[in-house]
Design a protein around this motif. Structure first.
Motif, PDB file in Angstrom:
ATOM      1  N   ASP A   1       0.880  -1.157   0.000  1.00  0.00           N
ATOM      2  CA  ASP A   1       0.000   0.000   0.000  1.00  0.00           C
ATOM      3  C   ASP A   1       0.928   1.220   0.000  1.00  0.00           C
ATOM      4  OD1 ASP A   1       1.014   0.259   2.565  1.00  0.00           O
ATOM      5  OD2 ASP A   1      -0.808  -0.434   3.554  1.00  0.00           O
ATOM      6  N   ASN A   2       0.369   2.385  -0.088  1.00  0.00           N
ATOM      7  CA  ASN A   2       1.236   3.558  -0.188  1.00  0.00           C
ATOM      8  C   ASN A   2       1.557   4.183   1.162  1.00  0.00           C
ATOM      9  OD1 ASN A   2       1.620   3.358  -2.906  1.00  0.00           O
ATOM     10  ND2 ASN A   2       0.160   4.932  -3.484  1.00  0.00           N
ATOM     11  N   SER A   3       1.722   3.322   2.178  1.00  0.00           N
ATOM     12  CA  SER A   3       2.150   3.813   3.492  1.00  0.00           C
ATOM     13  C   SER A   3       3.669   3.793   3.565  1.00  0.00           C
ATOM     14  CB  SER A   3       1.570   2.936   4.596  1.00  0.00           C
ATOM     15  OG  SER A   3       2.135   1.633   4.561  1.00  0.00           O
TER      16      SER A   3
ATOM     17  N   SER B   1       5.540   3.124   6.086  1.00  0.00           N
ATOM     18  CA  SER B   1       6.016   1.945   6.825  1.00  0.00           C
ATOM     19  C   SER B   1       6.010   0.705   5.936  1.00  0.00           C
ATOM     20  CB  SER B   1       5.149   1.707   8.067  1.00  0.00           C
ATOM     21  OG  SER B   1       3.786   1.492   7.700  1.00  0.00           O
TER      22      SER B   1
END
Length: 380
Positions: free
Chosen positions: A311-313, A315
């Protein structure tokens, strides 16, 4: 066959442009007569090279990237004149803008059409009102399109969900690129990460730079290839994080294959996607890709098998990069699996064979239709 290939612009390289270039090379090689119609912007080097092969390319004065009612109307008239002169068996279109005005021009002359969707114009990144308008436009034009090719199953399913196109009018044909021999991969002492993308929506070089700025205690270097309106602010971000010695901005390059061969990890972070050619290029180069799990990306990458989906996190991106930096054997395994997947599903030979079959079927079916405009399609 006499085929017109229509695309909005050929002044920069991207997925649509690369797709068109490889397709036209194969069509020309196999004896088909091709005319490319595009905007009157300066051509990229790859287009000049196929022009040198004898492929005819004509600029359209009124073809512009953004929608403009008066100029688009003039562009339709301009395209009609070229079609009357060339008398093609088929008009094939790439990019949303070309798909709209090209289908209007071709329909007015009764010429069969194939529209290749490299990502629906209404799928992501536009306002709700604009999305509704674009959906209505596509739904109307689909009725007057002989065949629609989607380069991803994601876009195929999206059209069905929105009830835009009859299923029998669509076919998914994944992008393909030429096969190249690979040499045995030798890992760099300092892992080399690469991201090849235009510095503009929907690409997210900013997320990659931010993630890497939090990982300065481990060795890595990053190469960013591409240009665009967001480049300057990303260069500022690099300087603000004191990463001048670790991140290089190389601009637009015509030799990206060489950099992919040298890289250890390919990264493509995006807010939305169609079916990114750069991932297929990294698969051919036998290197693993870390990519945002959006659009048709999961049709290219099987998570933990031929790459890593994130995902585009920040972390999540850091975790994926750290895993591949610290695990050379995993990098090799994912890279080898990527190459095997490329050879099986994403070569130019596979794409071309399926595409030419669609073209032939469309022309054959056009000849059997009872529509007067189709019967008399050369009586301009």
């Amino acid at each position: 066959m006499k085929i017109v290939q229509l695309i909005s612009r050929l002044d920069e390289i991207g997925g649509e442009q690369s797709h068109l270039i490889e397709l036209v090379k194969q069509l020309h090689k196999n004896g088909h007569q091709i005319l490319i119609l595009t905007s009157n912007e300066p051509f990229i080097q790859q287009i000049i090279e196929i022009q040198d092969l004898g492929v005819e390319i004509e600029p359209l004065y009124f073809m512009k990237r953004k929608f403009h009612l008066w100029k688009d109307f003039r562009a339709i008239i301009e395209i009609r004149k070229r079609l009357k002169s060339f008398q093609p068996d088929l008009v094939a279109m790439h990019s949303s803008k070309a798909g709209v005005i090209g289908r209007i021009a071709a329909k007015s002359l009764g010429i069969p059409t194939v529209f290749t969707v490299h990502g629906w114009s209404f799928s992501e990144g536009v306002s709700k009102m604009k999305r509704l308008i674009l959906e209505k436009v596509e739904k109307y034009l689909a009725k007057h399109t002989s065949k629609i090719i989607t380069v991803s199953t994601y876009d195929y399913q999206l059209a069905l969900q929105r009830k835009l196109v009859l299923q029998e009018k669509m076919e998914t044909i994944h992008n393909g690129i030429p096969t190249q021999k690979t040499t045995e991969k030798i890992s760099n002492n300092t892992p080399l990460i690469i991201m090849i993308a235009r510095f503009a929506t929907p690409k997210r070089q900013d997320l990659l730079i931010q993630a890497l700025s939090n990982m300065q205690e481990i060795p890595w270097k990053l190469i960013l290839i591409g240009d665009g309106p967001n480049r300057e602010q990303n260069e500022k971000r690099k300087n603000d994080q004191n990463l001048q010695d670790r991140i290089s901005f190389l601009g637009v390059r015509n030799d990206v294959e060489r950099f992919l061969e040298q890289a250890d990890i390919n990264v493509l972070l995006s807010d939305y996607e169609g079916l990114p050619l750069v991932i297929i290029e990294s698969m051919r180069a036998c290197i693993p890709t870390i990519a945002s799990n959006v659009g048709g990306v999961s049709e290219l990458i099987i998570d933990q098998h031929s790459g890593l989906l994130v995902d585009n996190s920040i972390s999540g991106i850091q975790k994926a990069i750290t895993l591949l930096i610290e695990n050379i054997s995993l990098r090799k395994q994912l890279g080898d699996n990527s190459r095997a997947t490329f050879e099986k599903h994403f070569t130019i030979d596979t794409m071309y064979a399926k595409t030419i079959q669609v073209y032939q079927e469309v022309i054959k079916n056009a000849g059997n239709e009872n529509d007067v405009s189709q019967i008399n399609r050369y009586k301009y």
